[in-house]
Structure formats: C-alpha cells, structure tokens
Enzyme design. Structure first.
Site, short mmCIF file in Angstrom:
data_model
loop_
_atom_site.label_atom_id
_atom_site.label_comp_id
_atom_site.label_asym_id
_atom_site.label_seq_id
_atom_site.Cartn_x
_atom_site.Cartn_y
_atom_site.Cartn_z
N ASP A 134 1.42 9.98 -4.46
CA ASP A 134 0.10 10.55 -4.76
C ASP A 134 -0.77 9.62 -5.61
OD1 ASP A 134 1.67 10.89 -7.02
OD2 ASP A 134 0.96 12.91 -7.43
N HIS A 135 -0.38 8.34 -5.70
CA HIS A 135 -1.19 7.37 -6.40
C HIS A 135 -1.25 6.07 -5.60
CE1 HIS A 135 -0.22 10.03 -9.79
NE2 HIS A 135 -1.36 9.61 -10.30
N ILE A 136 -2.39 5.43 -5.63
CA ILE A 136 -2.51 4.09 -5.08
C ILE A 136 -2.29 3.12 -6.25
CG2 ILE A 136 -4.08 2.42 -4.03
CD1 ILE A 136 -5.44 4.81 -2.63
#
Length: 129
Positions: A47-49
């Site tokens: 859920d993070h780049i």
C-alpha cells in the site's frame, strides 16, 4: 464480527464467515463461505510506493489496491499476517502466528515465518478421489 475489527471498503463475505476481534482487513478482501479468521489477523502491505529515487515515501503516493482472496472453508489462526493480494485456496488452514507471503493451495496447512506447507488436510485415501 468480533469487537474492534477494522474492515476496508470492498469487503465481500460469504455465508457464515467469522472475523475475530482486533483483526485488520484492508480494502478489497473477499472471503468465501464458512471461513473463520481468528483474533488479531492482519492483512498488510502493498500500500505504499517506495521505489521512486529522490522522493520520500510519504510523498510517493499509493499503488492501486489489490484484491486479497480467502476461499471457502478456510481457517486462519490467531495473529496470522497475510500480505495483500495473495489467494488462500479453499479448505486451507493457516497456523497461528504464520506470515503468509505467497498464495496457499487448496487444503494446504501452512505454518511458520514465512509460511510453508506443513501438509495437506486430506490425503488421496480420505479425499474421495
């Protein structure tokens, strides 16, 4: 549903699904009929780049949400952690405290960190095949 359960949007549950207290389910979790998630089960990650050079993670945005699929007749033990986007096959069992990092085949029993197949619930003699 147990108390203090966090459920994201797009949650789909079949008949007779149980989610234990203090479990955390992100968006787009699909759970099949007759499945049980024990207390403190968490579905996390993806859920993070974090791979844009020179850009702090906090400013990198988020990737599109992925679907996590838990099949029918699945038992997930206390405190298990599942990575987002995986599939747990029908009839599988995830041991307490396991960290599931990849798809689990139908009727497999997985345990450990990272979770590995211990055995299958049924053998050829008992499966009716």
């Amino acid at each position: 549903m147990g108390q203090s359960v966090s459920i994201g949007s797009g949650f789909i549950a079949g008949d007779y699904v149980y989610v234990g207290p203090h479990s955390q389910l992100p968006p787009h979790v699909h759970v099949g009929h007759y499945s049980s998630l024990s207390a403190h089960v968490a579905i996390v990650g993806s859920d993070h780049i974090y791979d844009i050079p020179g850009v702090p993670i906090v400013f990198s945005g988020r990737p599109p949400s992925c679907v996590t699929t838990i099949g029918a007749d699945v038992l997930i033990g206390h405190g298990a952690i599942l990575l987002r986007g995986i599939t747990i096959g029908n009839g599988a069992v995830v041991g307490a405290g396991a960290v599931v990092t990849k798809d689990v085949p139908p009727y497999a029993i997985v345990v450990g960190v990272p979770a590995e197949i211990l055995r299958y619930r049924f053998d050829e003699r008992t499966s009716g095949s």
